[in-house]
Design a protein around this motif. Structure first.
Motif, PDB file in Angstrom:
ATOM      1  N   LYS A 157       8.819   3.191  -9.991  1.00 47.00           N
ATOM      2  CA  LYS A 157       8.400   1.929 -10.954  1.00 47.00           C
ATOM      3  C   LYS A 157       9.494   1.649 -12.124  1.00 47.00           C
ATOM      4  CE  LYS A 157       3.696   0.950  -9.446  1.00 47.00           C
ATOM      5  NZ  LYS A 157       2.990   2.109  -8.884  1.00 47.00           N
TER       6      LYS A 157
ATOM      7  N   ILE B   1       4.673   7.807 -11.758  1.00 50.78           N
ATOM      8  CA  ILE B   1       5.033   6.702 -11.285  1.00 50.78           C
ATOM      9  C   ILE B   1       4.712   5.416 -11.966  1.00 50.78           C
ATOM     10  CG2 ILE B   1       5.059   5.245  -9.111  1.00 50.78           C
ATOM     11  CD1 ILE B   1       4.798   7.606  -7.480  1.00 50.78           C
ATOM     12  N   GLN B   2       3.563   5.294 -12.344  1.00 47.30           N
ATOM     13  CA  GLN B   2       3.198   4.227 -13.228  1.00 47.30           C
ATOM     14  C   GLN B   2       3.347   4.548 -14.584  1.00 47.30           C
ATOM     15  OE1 GLN B   2      -0.220   0.716 -13.224  1.00 47.30           O
ATOM     16  NE2 GLN B   2       0.193   1.997 -11.470  1.00 47.30           N
TER      17      GLN B   2
ATOM     18  N   SER C 267      11.308   5.230  -3.156  1.00 44.86           N
ATOM     19  CA  SER C 267       9.982   4.585  -3.778  1.00 44.86           C
ATOM     20  C   SER C 267       9.065   5.592  -4.410  1.00 44.86           C
ATOM     21  CB  SER C 267       9.333   4.148  -2.549  1.00 44.86           C
ATOM     22  OG  SER C 267       8.862   5.211  -1.640  1.00 44.86           O
ATOM     23  N   GLY C 268       8.018   5.292  -4.880  1.00 45.69           N
ATOM     24  CA  GLY C 268       7.030   6.351  -5.464  1.00 45.69           C
ATOM     25  C   GLY C 268       6.505   7.157  -4.329  1.00 45.69           C
ATOM     26  N   THR C 269       6.023   6.327  -3.236  1.00 49.04           N
ATOM     27  CA  THR C 269       5.305   7.096  -2.164  1.00 49.04           C
ATOM     28  C   THR C 269       6.239   8.233  -1.630  1.00 49.04           C
ATOM     29  OG1 THR C 269       4.079   4.818  -1.385  1.00 49.04           O
ATOM     30  CG2 THR C 269       4.701   6.736   0.129  1.00 49.04           C
TER      31      THR C 269
ATOM     32  N   GLU D 115      -2.680  11.956 -11.516  1.00 49.88           N
ATOM     33  CA  GLU D 115      -1.836  11.029 -12.367  1.00 49.88           C
ATOM     34  C   GLU D 115      -2.408  11.321 -13.764  1.00 49.88           C
ATOM     35  OE1 GLU D 115      -2.702   6.502 -10.781  1.00 49.88           O
ATOM     36  OE2 GLU D 115      -3.970   8.263  -9.512  1.00 49.88           O
TER      37      GLU D 115
ATOM     38  N   PHE E 221      -4.399   7.048  -7.106  1.00 49.05           N
ATOM     39  CA  PHE E 221      -3.462   6.264  -5.966  1.00 49.05           C
ATOM     40  C   PHE E 221      -2.110   6.851  -6.164  1.00 49.05           C
ATOM     41  CE2 PHE E 221      -0.300   2.990  -4.941  1.00 49.05           C
ATOM     42  CZ  PHE E 221      -1.031   2.537  -3.657  1.00 49.05           C
ATOM     43  N   HIS E 222      -1.884   7.252  -4.920  1.00 50.26           N
ATOM     44  CA  HIS E 222      -0.590   7.900  -4.815  1.00 50.26           C
ATOM     45  C   HIS E 222       0.432   7.215  -3.766  1.00 50.26           C
ATOM     46  CE1 HIS E 222      -1.665  11.169  -7.476  1.00 50.26           C
ATOM     47  NE2 HIS E 222      -2.703  11.335  -6.696  1.00 50.26           N
ATOM     48  N   GLY E 223      -0.095   6.199  -3.093  1.00 50.01           N
ATOM     49  CA  GLY E 223       0.849   5.634  -2.133  1.00 50.01           C
ATOM     50  C   GLY E 223       0.347   5.322  -0.835  1.00 50.01           C
TER      51      GLY E 223
ATOM     52  N   ASP F  93       1.834  12.765 -11.239  1.00 48.71           N
ATOM     53  CA  ASP F  93       2.209  11.617 -10.804  1.00 48.71           C
ATOM     54  C   ASP F  93       2.428  10.628 -12.067  1.00 48.71           C
ATOM     55  OD1 ASP F  93       2.755   9.092  -9.600  1.00 48.71           O
ATOM     56  OD2 ASP F  93       1.239   9.247  -8.136  1.00 48.71           O
TER      57      ASP F  93
ATOM     58  N   GLU G 150      -3.968   2.499 -10.480  1.00 53.26           N
ATOM     59  CA  GLU G 150      -4.631   1.412  -9.483  1.00 53.26           C
ATOM     60  C   GLU G 150      -6.172   1.844  -9.671  1.00 53.26           C
ATOM     61  OE1 GLU G 150      -1.110   0.200  -8.892  1.00 53.26           O
ATOM     62  OE2 GLU G 150      -2.721  -0.553  -7.934  1.00 53.26           O
TER      63      GLU G 150
HETATM   64  C1  LIG Z   1       2.995   2.507  -7.365  1.00 54.15           C
HETATM   65  C2  LIG Z   1       2.288   3.894  -7.241  1.00 54.15           C
HETATM   66  C3  LIG Z   1       2.762   4.748  -6.103  1.00 54.15           C
HETATM   67  C4  LIG Z   1       3.560   4.311  -5.144  1.00 54.15           C
HETATM   68  O1  LIG Z   1       4.774   3.973  -5.551  1.00 54.15           O
HETATM   69  P1  LIG Z   1       5.352   2.868  -4.323  1.00 54.15           P
HETATM   70  O2  LIG Z   1       6.912   2.787  -5.122  1.00 54.15           O
HETATM   71  O3  LIG Z   1       4.703   1.738  -4.301  1.00 54.15           O
HETATM   72  O4  LIG Z   1       5.658   3.700  -3.321  1.00 54.15           O
HETATM   73  C5  LIG Z   1       2.260   6.045  -6.194  1.00 54.15           C
HETATM   74  N1  LIG Z   1       1.593   6.557  -7.575  1.00 54.15           N
HETATM   75  C6  LIG Z   1       1.236   5.686  -8.419  1.00 54.15           C
HETATM   76  C7  LIG Z   1       0.464   6.480  -9.802  1.00 54.15           C
HETATM   77  C8  LIG Z   1       1.686   4.234  -8.476  1.00 54.15           C
HETATM   78  O5  LIG Z   1       1.224   3.617  -9.667  1.00 54.15           O
END
Ligand SMILES: *Cc1c(COP(=O)(O)O)cnc(C)c1O
Length: 404
Positions: A252, A225-226, A104-106, A190, A138-140, A223, A195
């Protein structure tokens, strides 16, 4: 079973941590989702920026089916074929060197935090190092990731969180600089805040953070992730800022629906941080997840996904700007590539607009408290954008008339 029975069953047995939208989704096709009542939705949410390739990519589906027939899981005690292939492809895509796959991202954030602490511990032989994170980030939701998430509301009930976290203002280099101390080991941010409300970083800010990190031997953790995986018009968003981070976190879209994430390190960081015994995962990057990553990265190349994002973005921006012009309660647009936000005036609730849009057959989501977030599959066409604009227009018109 009826739609209502599925909803009731979910409410009865699932822990109530989400206020779910009242639809039961059953299948996807192209960039549309269908619910159990047969309603069709144009999907501009993509499972929260996950389903980059849409729902009908045959190559992706065939690869997963093939992998299921071979082997899904081996543990990380052995080498396996897809994980080897995925690691090389992801390292090359990021421009960095060493990959650790997570679920996962977290978990990718957790790993990055441990990397930073270990790096500083090896360098100085002391503990108690600090990390600078951003407000509205937002990081989880796990305790480490929550600790660097700049949102009091999310943090409050779960204190004490991990120590040594300082917050700075995003896009304000002086604010970041003022938080640096002798103990700072990393700055995490990020490249485009998701978020928190779709805030792209300024070029001078990202380059300034890079400089501060270089001058003080601090690790720069981005980060993505998104905002990564082509969403903003480059494979990773930082590639448009002319810098490389020391660590990037991914998830993601990287698995296009299969749960997988990663943190990727440059050589210097990899050689001066985690070693066997420091970190691990049973599932992380298992053959099925790695096959997903490997196939996704192949498809990006073969189908020119990033090029397509660049081609289609101006059209999406134009259509959204037209809507912002037309409705005075849409006070602006922010975003980069196919990660866009429409800002809603304080008297209006994004949630109500999102509900009306859904009733009109369009899925969008929110970000922050006042933003309509559009993070569609990266394969959308002009026709999909036209359809979105028409449906969102109708939802906004309805919202406007109900407020009168
Ligand atoms: C969604 C998100 C996370 C967390 O990812 P998960 O897969 O939900 O654990 C962390 N950082 C960012 C920037 C995100 O958008």
């Amino acid at each position: 079973m009826t739609t209502n029975e599925y909803k009731e069953m979910s409410e009865k047995y699932l822990l109530h941590t989400y206020n779910r939208y009242p639809v039961v989704l059953e299948k996807g096709e192209d960039v549309y989702l269908y619910d159990t009542d047969g309603n069709k939705y144009l999907d501009f949410a993509a499972g929260i920026a996950v389903y980059a390739l849409g729902y009908s990519n045959k190559k992706f589906a065939d690869a997963l089916k093939d992998q299921i027939d071979k082997v899904i899981h081996t543990s990380n005690l052995y080498y396996n074929v897809p994980t080897a292939l995925a690691s090389e492809k992801l390292a090359k895509a990021t421009g960095l060197d060493k990959v650790f796959f997570t679920n996962s991202g977290t978990e990718a954030i957790e790993g990055a935090i441990k990397v930073a602490r270990k790096y500083a511990w090896l360098k100085e032989g002391t503990t108690d190092h600090e990390i600078i994170a951003m407000r509205h980030s937002f990081h989880g939701r796990s305790l480490g990731a929550l600790s660097v998430t700049g949102n009091d509301h999310y943090q409050e009930p779960f204190r004490p969180l991990i120590g040594g976290i300082r917050f700075a203002d995003f896009n304000d280099l002086d604010s970041v600089r003022s938080q640096i101390t002798q103990k700072t080991c990393a700055i995490i941010l990020e490249t485009v805040q998701g978020e928190g409300g779709i805030y792209p970083a300024d070029k001078e800010f990202i380059q300034g953070v890079r400089r501060l990190c270089d001058e003080n031997d601090i690790l720069m953790i981005l980060d993505e992730i998104q905002c990564g995986m082509g969403r903003t018009g480059t494979m990773f968003a930082y590639q448009d800022y002319g810098i490389l981070p020391d660590v990037v976190t991914c998830a993601k879209a990287i698995g296009a629906g299969i749960p997988v994430g990663a943190f990727v390190l440059n050589k210097k960081t990899a050689e001066n941080s985690l070693v066997p015994g420091d970190h691990g995962t049973t599932y992380g990057g298992n053959p099925l997840a790695a096959r997903a990553v490997s196939t996704v990265l192949d498809i990006y190349k073969e189908d020119g996904i990033v090029e397509h994002v660049n081609e289609i973005t101006p059209y999406l921006e134009k259509k959204l700007d037209e809507l912002a012009q037309k409705y005075d309660f849409i006070t602006g647009r922010r975003g980069k590539g196919l990660m866009q936000g429409l800002i809603v005036a304080p008297e209006y609730k994004p949630g109500e607009i999102i509900n009306t849009a859904r009733e009109n057959g369009l899925l969008i989501i929110s970000a922050g408290t006042d933003v309509l977030r559009l993070v569609p599959p990266l394969v959308i066409t002009k026709a999909h954008i036209d359809e979105m604009a028409e449906k969102l227009d109708a939802a906004l018109a309805q919202t406007a008339s109900e407020k009168k």
